[in-house]
Design a protein around this motif. Structure first.
Motif, PDB file in Angstrom:
ATOM      1  N   MET A   1       6.556  23.181   2.877  1.00 32.32           N
ATOM      2  CA  MET A   1       6.634  22.208   2.056  1.00 32.32           C
ATOM      3  C   MET A   1       6.214  20.407   2.443  1.00 32.32           C
ATOM      4  SD  MET A   1      11.203  22.250   1.001  1.00 32.32           S
ATOM      5  CE  MET A   1      11.625  21.099  -0.028  1.00 32.32           C
ATOM      6  N   MET A   2       6.485  20.243   0.645  1.00 33.62           N
ATOM      7  CA  MET A   2       5.203  18.810   0.618  1.00 33.62           C
ATOM      8  C   MET A   2       6.870  17.975   1.167  1.00 33.62           C
ATOM      9  SD  MET A   2       5.113  17.638  -3.124  1.00 33.62           S
ATOM     10  CE  MET A   2       6.220  18.252  -4.463  1.00 33.62           C
ATOM     11  N   LYS A   3       7.094  16.927   1.372  1.00 30.30           N
ATOM     12  CA  LYS A   3       8.039  15.323   1.705  1.00 30.30           C
ATOM     13  C   LYS A   3       7.506  14.566   1.187  1.00 30.30           C
ATOM     14  CE  LYS A   3       8.967  18.048   6.498  1.00 30.30           C
ATOM     15  NZ  LYS A   3       9.198  17.905   7.672  1.00 30.30           N
ATOM     16  N   GLY A   4       6.519  14.274   0.888  1.00 29.97           N
ATOM     17  CA  GLY A   4       5.977  12.902   0.090  1.00 29.97           C
ATOM     18  C   GLY A   4       4.664  13.088  -0.668  1.00 29.97           C
ATOM     19  N   VAL A   5       4.900  12.653  -1.763  1.00 27.07           N
ATOM     20  CA  VAL A   5       3.460  12.316  -3.102  1.00 27.07           C
ATOM     21  C   VAL A   5       2.822  10.896  -2.502  1.00 27.07           C
ATOM     22  CG1 VAL A   5       3.154  13.300  -5.174  1.00 27.07           C
ATOM     23  CG2 VAL A   5       5.275  14.175  -3.974  1.00 27.07           C
ATOM     24  N   ILE A   6       1.794  11.258  -2.579  1.00 27.61           N
ATOM     25  CA  ILE A   6       0.652   9.889  -2.813  1.00 27.61           C
ATOM     26  C   ILE A   6      -0.722  10.298  -4.100  1.00 27.61           C
ATOM     27  CG2 ILE A   6      -1.194   8.767  -2.034  1.00 27.61           C
ATOM     28  CD1 ILE A   6      -0.261   9.580   1.379  1.00 27.61           C
ATOM     29  N   PHE A   7      -0.559   9.302  -5.229  1.00 21.65           N
ATOM     30  CA  PHE A   7      -1.287   9.585  -6.510  1.00 21.65           C
ATOM     31  C   PHE A   7      -2.314   8.521  -6.660  1.00 21.65           C
ATOM     32  CE2 PHE A   7       3.367  10.089  -7.945  1.00 21.65           C
ATOM     33  CZ  PHE A   7       2.661  11.353  -8.385  1.00 21.65           C
ATOM     34  N   PHE A 109       7.196   8.740  -3.411  1.00 17.32           N
ATOM     35  CA  PHE A 109       5.788   9.596  -3.642  1.00 17.32           C
ATOM     36  C   PHE A 109       5.969   7.331  -3.791  1.00 17.32           C
ATOM     37  CE2 PHE A 109       9.041   8.654  -6.846  1.00 17.32           C
ATOM     38  CZ  PHE A 109       8.480   7.851  -8.013  1.00 17.32           C
ATOM     39  N   THR A 110       3.877   7.373  -3.918  1.00 12.70           N
ATOM     40  CA  THR A 110       3.434   5.615  -4.347  1.00 12.70           C
ATOM     41  C   THR A 110       1.744   6.350  -4.999  1.00 12.70           C
ATOM     42  OG1 THR A 110       3.363   3.808  -2.896  1.00 12.70           O
ATOM     43  CG2 THR A 110       2.011   6.426  -1.714  1.00 12.70           C
ATOM     44  N   ILE A 111       1.509   5.497  -4.187  1.00 12.24           N
ATOM     45  CA  ILE A 111      -0.208   4.944  -5.407  1.00 12.24           C
ATOM     46  C   ILE A 111      -0.955   4.671  -4.085  1.00 12.24           C
ATOM     47  CG2 ILE A 111      -1.577   4.306  -6.559  1.00 12.24           C
ATOM     48  CD1 ILE A 111       0.954   3.784  -8.827  1.00 12.24           C
ATOM     49  N   ALA A 112      -2.491   5.351  -3.724  1.00 10.29           N
ATOM     50  CA  ALA A 112      -3.498   5.284  -3.024  1.00 10.29           C
ATOM     51  C   ALA A 112      -4.402   4.789  -4.111  1.00 10.29           C
ATOM     52  CB  ALA A 112      -3.835   6.019  -1.784  1.00 10.29           C
ATOM     53  N   SER A 113      -5.007   3.594  -4.528  1.00  8.38           N
ATOM     54  CA  SER A 113      -5.798   3.977  -5.797  1.00  8.38           C
ATOM     55  C   SER A 113      -6.822   2.970  -5.015  1.00  8.38           C
ATOM     56  CB  SER A 113      -5.557   3.073  -6.851  1.00  8.38           C
ATOM     57  OG  SER A 113      -6.512   2.651  -7.747  1.00  8.38           O
ATOM     58  N   LEU A 129       5.807   0.618 -14.061  1.00 13.14           N
ATOM     59  CA  LEU A 129       5.721   0.610 -12.649  1.00 13.14           C
ATOM     60  C   LEU A 129       7.419   0.988 -12.553  1.00 13.14           C
ATOM     61  CD1 LEU A 129       2.140   0.944 -11.720  1.00 13.14           C
ATOM     62  CD2 LEU A 129       3.101   2.584 -13.440  1.00 13.14           C
ATOM     63  N   ASN A 130       7.841  -0.038 -11.381  1.00 14.21           N
ATOM     64  CA  ASN A 130       8.870  -0.395 -10.740  1.00 14.21           C
ATOM     65  C   ASN A 130       9.902   0.387 -10.664  1.00 14.21           C
ATOM     66  OD1 ASN A 130       9.218  -2.146 -13.066  1.00 14.21           O
ATOM     67  ND2 ASN A 130      10.577  -3.841 -11.918  1.00 14.21           N
ATOM     68  N   ARG A 131      10.195   0.800 -12.628  1.00 14.59           N
ATOM     69  CA  ARG A 131      11.357   1.578 -12.811  1.00 14.59           C
ATOM     70  C   ARG A 131      11.388   2.489 -12.307  1.00 14.59           C
ATOM     71  NH1 ARG A 131      10.368   3.634 -18.364  1.00 14.59           N
ATOM     72  NH2 ARG A 131       7.968   3.160 -17.982  1.00 14.59           N
ATOM     73  N   TYR A 132       9.656   3.176 -10.889  1.00 16.08           N
ATOM     74  CA  TYR A 132       9.772   4.387 -10.659  1.00 16.08           C
ATOM     75  C   TYR A 132       9.284   4.122  -8.739  1.00 16.08           C
ATOM     76  CZ  TYR A 132       9.794   6.483 -15.150  1.00 16.08           C
ATOM     77  OH  TYR A 132      10.366   6.757 -16.351  1.00 16.08           O
ATOM     78  N   PHE A 133       8.189   3.399  -8.585  1.00 16.16           N
ATOM     79  CA  PHE A 133       7.809   3.131  -7.678  1.00 16.16           C
ATOM     80  C   PHE A 133       8.235   2.395  -7.052  1.00 16.16           C
ATOM     81  CE2 PHE A 133       4.753   5.513  -9.869  1.00 16.16           C
ATOM     82  CZ  PHE A 133       3.950   6.381  -8.940  1.00 16.16           C
ATOM     83  N   ASP A 134       8.285   1.847  -5.613  1.00 21.71           N
ATOM     84  CA  ASP A 134       8.549   0.145  -4.914  1.00 21.71           C
ATOM     85  C   ASP A 134       7.343   0.735  -4.732  1.00 21.71           C
ATOM     86  OD1 ASP A 134       8.774  -1.314  -2.947  1.00 21.71           O
ATOM     87  OD2 ASP A 134      10.053  -0.017  -1.100  1.00 21.71           O
ATOM     88  N   ILE A 135       6.745  -1.517  -5.156  1.00 21.92           N
ATOM     89  CA  ILE A 135       5.427  -1.512  -5.643  1.00 21.92           C
ATOM     90  C   ILE A 135       5.104  -2.059  -4.202  1.00 21.92           C
ATOM     91  CG2 ILE A 135       4.603  -3.377  -6.643  1.00 21.92           C
ATOM     92  CD1 ILE A 135       5.292  -1.850  -9.121  1.00 21.92           C
ATOM     93  N   SER A 136       6.068  -2.844  -3.022  1.00 26.16           N
ATOM     94  CA  SER A 136       5.414  -2.919  -1.687  1.00 26.16           C
ATOM     95  C   SER A 136       5.183  -2.106  -1.602  1.00 26.16           C
ATOM     96  CB  SER A 136       6.423  -3.337  -0.735  1.00 26.16           C
ATOM     97  OG  SER A 136       7.437  -2.662  -0.351  1.00 26.16           O
ATOM     98  N   THR A 137       4.572  -0.270  -1.965  1.00 25.49           N
ATOM     99  CA  THR A 137       3.843   0.711  -1.033  1.00 25.49           C
ATOM    100  C   THR A 137       2.886   1.260  -1.676  1.00 25.49           C
ATOM    101  OG1 THR A 137       5.514   2.823  -2.497  1.00 25.49           O
ATOM    102  CG2 THR A 137       6.317   1.809  -0.609  1.00 25.49           C
ATOM    103  N   ILE A 138       2.472   0.353  -3.055  1.00 28.61           N
ATOM    104  CA  ILE A 138       0.997   0.833  -3.126  1.00 28.61           C
ATOM    105  C   ILE A 138       0.058   0.695  -2.497  1.00 28.61           C
ATOM    106  CG2 ILE A 138      -0.138   0.866  -5.508  1.00 28.61           C
ATOM    107  CD1 ILE A 138       2.149   0.885  -7.739  1.00 28.61           C
TER     108      ILE A 138
END
Length: 215
Positions: A1-7, A109-113, A129-138
């Protein structure tokens, strides 16, 4: 089962492939006097950090300072193309609903770009994006990552979740291979280039989708 998501971001959450091609063509014309080919796009550009691309265009002859300047210029061109095409300047269909679903389930979840900081700041403002993401984790291309593999590993570290327990969303062959090599075998591909059958054959790919309404 997934515990985290990276976009991944470009081509995954925001469909902007044509803008990157236009911008890189301008850089290629400046450096080589010719545009980039489709084969070059697939083999050397998609999902690759800017400095690696510039190394390719310059045949390894550019200094760090020159690479930084060319990278900044390319992204300046790119942001201009984005703003000129207001109709397509939005997140992929289903993105915000999926973010809310993940948040409601307590799945981080976070972003790896491969984008540089200026672009991430640009997207953060434009798409709030700050509505959904912790920007510091991007995770973004700050010049310290050798490749996308290292970026995925850092995103996993920032989420405090092993990559084997994460789901990664990608859109390019190089990005998919990097996700798998980094240690993820739950990869969902956003098929923006109609290469679904190719993607399905790659290790770690669990699903191929058209947009995030499908998840």
């Amino acid at each position: 089962m997934m515990k985290g998501v990276i976009f991944d971001f470009n081509g995954t959450l925001f469909l902007d492939h044509d803008k990157h091609v236009l911008a890189w063509n301008q850089i290629s014309m400046k450096l080589r006097g010719r545009p980039i080919t489709q084969e070059e796009l697939l083999d050397h550009f998609n999902g690759v950090p800017n400095e690696v691309i510039i190394d390719y265009l310059c045949e390894g002859q550019a200094s760090k300072k020159q690479k930084e300047a060319l990278s900044a210029l390319k992204e300046q061109y790119y942001r201009s193309y984005c703003l000129e095409d207001a109709k397509s300047f939005h997140l992929i269909k289903g993105a915000e609903a999926y973010f809310r679903s993940l948040r409601d389930q307590g799945i981080p979840f976070t972003i790896a770009s491969a984008s540089i900081k200026e672009n991430i700041d640009f997207f953060a403002r434009a798409f709030q994006l700050n509505r959904y993401f912790d920007i510091s984790t991007i995770v973004y291309d700050d010049g310290s990552y050798k490749n996308k593999i290292d970026m995925f590993k850092e995103a996993s570290r920032r989420l405090a979740i092993p990559l084997r327990d994460c789901r990664i969303f990608e859109d390019s062959v190089s990005g998919i291979k990097s996700a798998y090599e980094a240690g993820c075998d739950d990869i969902v591909v956003v098929d923006t280039t109609a290469k679904g059958e190719t993607y399905k054959s790659l290790p770690g790919v669990k699903r191929v989708i058209q947009d995030l309404t499908e998840v």
